[in-house]
Design an enzyme around this catalytic site. Structure first.
Site, mmCIF file in Angstrom:
data_model
loop_
_atom_site.group_PDB
_atom_site.id
_atom_site.type_symbol
_atom_site.label_atom_id
_atom_site.label_comp_id
_atom_site.label_asym_id
_atom_site.label_seq_id
_atom_site.Cartn_x
_atom_site.Cartn_y
_atom_site.Cartn_z
ATOM 1 N N HIS A 62 0.851 -1.198 0.000
ATOM 2 C CA HIS A 62 0.000 0.000 0.000
ATOM 3 C C HIS A 62 0.883 1.244 0.000
ATOM 4 O O HIS A 62 1.267 1.764 1.060
ATOM 5 C CB HIS A 62 -0.902 -0.021 1.248
ATOM 6 C CG HIS A 62 -1.940 1.056 1.250
ATOM 7 N ND1 HIS A 62 -3.244 0.854 0.871
ATOM 8 C CD2 HIS A 62 -1.855 2.364 1.589
ATOM 9 C CE1 HIS A 62 -3.926 1.994 0.976
ATOM 10 N NE2 HIS A 62 -3.101 2.916 1.408
ATOM 11 N N HIS A 64 1.660 5.101 -2.119
ATOM 12 C CA HIS A 64 1.206 6.116 -3.075
ATOM 13 C C HIS A 64 2.379 6.484 -3.983
ATOM 14 O O HIS A 64 3.078 7.477 -3.745
ATOM 15 C CB HIS A 64 0.662 7.334 -2.322
ATOM 16 C CG HIS A 64 -0.567 7.018 -1.510
ATOM 17 N ND1 HIS A 64 -1.842 7.277 -1.958
ATOM 18 C CD2 HIS A 64 -0.704 6.421 -0.301
ATOM 19 C CE1 HIS A 64 -2.723 6.855 -1.049
ATOM 20 N NE2 HIS A 64 -2.049 6.332 -0.043
ATOM 21 N N GLY A 69 -2.162 12.965 -0.662
ATOM 22 C CA GLY A 69 -2.404 14.207 0.080
ATOM 23 C C GLY A 69 -3.364 15.131 -0.635
ATOM 24 O O GLY A 69 -4.201 14.721 -1.420
ATOM 25 N N GLY A 70 -3.247 16.403 -0.315
ATOM 26 C CA GLY A 70 -4.143 17.405 -0.883
ATOM 27 C C GLY A 70 -5.349 17.693 -0.007
ATOM 28 O O GLY A 70 -6.194 18.507 -0.357
ATOM 29 N N TYR A 131 -10.045 6.340 -3.513
ATOM 30 C CA TYR A 131 -10.987 6.315 -2.384
ATOM 31 C C TYR A 131 -12.436 6.133 -2.851
ATOM 32 O O TYR A 131 -13.245 5.487 -2.206
ATOM 33 C CB TYR A 131 -10.932 7.666 -1.646
ATOM 34 C CG TYR A 131 -10.088 7.781 -0.406
ATOM 35 C CD1 TYR A 131 -10.508 8.602 0.638
ATOM 36 C CD2 TYR A 131 -8.870 7.136 -0.258
ATOM 37 C CE1 TYR A 131 -9.753 8.768 1.790
ATOM 38 C CE2 TYR A 131 -8.116 7.291 0.884
ATOM 39 C CZ TYR A 131 -8.564 8.111 1.901
ATOM 40 O OH TYR A 131 -7.802 8.280 3.044
ATOM 41 N N ARG A 164 -14.012 11.075 4.662
ATOM 42 C CA ARG A 164 -13.536 11.444 3.320
ATOM 43 C C ARG A 164 -13.979 10.425 2.262
ATOM 44 O O ARG A 164 -13.617 10.537 1.093
ATOM 45 C CB ARG A 164 -12.001 11.520 3.326
ATOM 46 C CG ARG A 164 -11.429 12.569 4.269
ATOM 47 C CD ARG A 164 -9.988 12.275 4.604
ATOM 48 N NE ARG A 164 -9.907 11.053 5.440
ATOM 49 C CZ ARG A 164 -8.735 10.530 5.842
ATOM 50 N NH1 ARG A 164 -7.594 11.085 5.459
ATOM 51 N NH2 ARG A 164 -8.713 9.449 6.602
ATOM 52 N N ARG A 228 -5.494 1.419 13.236
ATOM 53 C CA ARG A 228 -5.804 2.848 13.464
ATOM 54 C C ARG A 228 -6.184 3.106 14.912
ATOM 55 O O ARG A 228 -5.807 4.100 15.492
ATOM 56 C CB ARG A 228 -6.936 3.271 12.530
ATOM 57 C CG ARG A 228 -7.228 4.735 12.530
ATOM 58 C CD ARG A 228 -8.433 5.044 11.644
ATOM 59 N NE ARG A 228 -8.214 4.832 10.226
ATOM 60 C CZ ARG A 228 -7.688 5.741 9.411
ATOM 61 N NH1 ARG A 228 -7.288 6.899 9.899
ATOM 62 N NH2 ARG A 228 -7.531 5.496 8.122
ATOM 63 N N ASP A 285 1.958 2.972 3.702
ATOM 64 C CA ASP A 285 1.236 4.172 3.266
ATOM 65 C C ASP A 285 2.251 5.199 2.751
ATOM 66 O O ASP A 285 2.052 6.419 2.861
ATOM 67 C CB ASP A 285 0.410 4.778 4.400
ATOM 68 C CG ASP A 285 -0.867 5.427 3.863
ATOM 69 O OD1 ASP A 285 -1.602 6.044 4.655
ATOM 70 O OD2 ASP A 285 -1.113 5.359 2.650
ATOM 71 N N SER A 289 -0.464 10.940 2.493
ATOM 72 C CA SER A 289 -0.482 11.937 3.565
ATOM 73 C C SER A 289 -1.010 11.256 4.822
ATOM 74 O O SER A 289 -1.914 10.434 4.750
ATOM 75 C CB SER A 289 -1.363 13.130 3.201
ATOM 76 O OG SER A 289 -2.723 12.769 3.250
HETATM 77 C C1 FWO Z 1 -4.241 7.571 6.063
HETATM 78 C C2 FWO Z 1 -3.738 8.404 2.403
HETATM 79 C C3 FWO Z 1 -5.481 8.418 6.381
HETATM 80 C C4 FWO Z 1 -3.795 10.267 0.815
HETATM 81 O O1 FWO Z 1 -6.375 7.917 7.067
HETATM 82 O O2 FWO Z 1 -5.399 7.232 3.575
HETATM 83 O O3 FWO Z 1 -5.502 9.560 5.885
HETATM 84 O O4 FWO Z 1 -4.631 10.230 -0.101
HETATM 85 O O5 FWO Z 1 -2.596 10.596 0.646
HETATM 86 N N1 FWO Z 1 -3.673 8.014 4.791
HETATM 87 N N2 FWO Z 1 -5.618 9.952 2.415
HETATM 88 C C5 FWO Z 1 -3.170 7.754 7.120
HETATM 89 C C6 FWO Z 1 -3.555 7.125 8.464
HETATM 90 C C7 FWO Z 1 -3.567 5.628 8.348
HETATM 91 C C8 FWO Z 1 -2.508 7.554 9.487
HETATM 92 C C9 FWO Z 1 -4.350 7.814 3.647
HETATM 93 C C10 FWO Z 1 -4.188 9.835 2.222
HETATM 94 ZN ZN ZN Z 2 -5.642 5.059 3.242
#
Ligand code: FWO
Ligand code: ZN
Length: 386
Positions: A62, A64, A69-70, A131, A164, A228, A285, A289
């Protein structure tokens, strides 16, 4: 540069401990493992592994690749992955994904980056989608992506139980999983759906429902971020007890941990104590972000994930008392099992020569499909990586 390499006198973990061995590599493959191996051939490259351990190249399911981010506006977009970061941290196989931003981050860019990383020596795969539901695809459907795009092994990261997410219905999620299963069957791939599980109250209820109320088997349901919080992890352990795999997001190198924090290390230890470590994987990850939100889910800042989280979490897990061969499973053979990656995750005859040599967790050498990407702590110059 020789096609025949002999690594001598390493303490070999395949991941099980195999003793002090020599490893013969021919081309991209591990070809023989033994003691005091003699090779009567010209031009054999011998590497002295005395005093070091050898483990299978780490798998990170997993990441990116093109940055993520963003979530706090354009300024919070994160940078793309560097191959040298993977090598420095012993990661030789990776699966790339898109995250929250499925608008400015594209599958085409993810694909191109995965090809670049492959040409640099790593082994890469990608998830189609991001997502959002319905998922963004290359060809218009999940099944066609799985069947026609070689790098695509599954769908992800599909967000559930998160402020999100696209608030997907159960039926929408069920259709995605069903399409991933059949697409994977036709393509001979794992066809997993890598679920981004947020902190929302419904957790992985959809996944339990699918297992309970449909013919779809566990193996297509691959939830990540399952460390988490403790409650989510406990539900993940129940899911694993029932035959599922769960992925934990590793601890970032140098992350300041509060005593009260529940981490992937706690998760691995608890899984081991419950005899479930074979159902656990970890991921970094990387370049994603790692946002921080206040109690009203307002964005308050972010860190950027590092692929180094995999090795760092393994080191901390062993420091917690988990036996080394057991701990490294969560980033090698277990991950290869979930993702059905042939030739990956073990040091054994016929497997890809993805091997990491370490001295007390310091990475000394890394081979990717039989090529040295690092020797004596020096990373090979990666073209175009500045
Ligand atoms: C996790 C990636 C979060 C992206 O829940 O899902 O935000 O698109 O870069 N990161 N949304 C990090 C937690 C597991 C700490 C993402 C982020
Ligand atoms: Zn994620």
């Amino acid at each position: 540069m020789s096609l025949i390499k002999l690594i001598r006198n390493v303490e070999l973990y395949g991941p099980e401990y195999m003793g002090r061995k020599d490893v013969l590599i021919v081309g991209e493959k591990i070809s023989f493992i033994g003691e005091d191996v003699q090779v009567q051939m010209p031009d054999v490259e011998v590497y002295d592994g005395d005093g070091m351990v050898a483990i299978p190249g780490l798998i990170d399911p997993h990441v990116h690749f093109t940055g993520g981010g963003g979530e706090g506006g354009f300024l919070t977009r994160t940078p793309e992955l560097k191959v040298s970061d993977c090598i420095r941290n012993g990661v030789t196989t990776l699966v790339g994904c898109l995250g929250t931003d499925g608008v400015t981050r594209s599958l085409e860019n993810l694909y191109a980056k995965s090809k670049a990383m492959e040409q640099a020596g790593l082994t890469t795969y990608i998830y189609t989608g991001s997502y959002r539901v319905p998922p963004v695809t290359f060809t218009g459907t999940i099944q066609r992506d799985l069947v026609l795009i070689d790098k695509v092994i599954g769908v992800g990261e599909i967000a559930i139980s998160d402020h999100r997410s696209s608030q997907p219905t159960f039926e929408e999620i069920l259709r995605i999983v069903a399409d991933a299963r059949v697409g994977g069957m036709i393509a001979g791939k794992c066809g997993v759906v890598n679920f981004h599980v947020g902190g929302g109250k419904n957790g992985i209820e959809y996944l339990f429902d699918i297992v309970k109320n449909t013919e779809i088997p566990h193996q297509h349901l691959y939830p990540t971020h399952m460390s988490r919080n403790r409650a989510l992890f406990e539900s993940g352990l129940r899911f694993a007890q029932g035959g599922g795999f769960i992925d934990l997001t590793g601890v970032q190198p140098g992350e300041e941990l509060k005593k009260s924090d529940f981490t992937a290390i706690d998760g691995i230890v608890e899984a081991y104590e419950n005899g479930l470590i074979d159902r656990i994987t970890i991921s970094s990850d990387g370049q994603g972000s790692l946002p921080r939100f206040d109690k009203d889910d307002n964005f308050t800042g972010l860190d950027v994930g590092s692929v180094g989280a995999v090795l760092y979490t393994l080191m901390k897990t062993v420091e917690s008392g988990i036996p080394f061969p057991e701990a490294i499973k969560v980033a090698t053979v277990n991950t290869a099992n979930v993702l059905k990656l042939k030739g990956k995750g073990k040091i054994a005859n016929g497997y890809d020569a993805d091997i990491v040599l370490m001295k007390d967790w310091d990475v000394n050498a890394v081979l990717c499909r039989g090529e040295f990407m690092m020797k004596n702590g020096e990373i090979k110059d990666i073209d175009f990586e500045h």
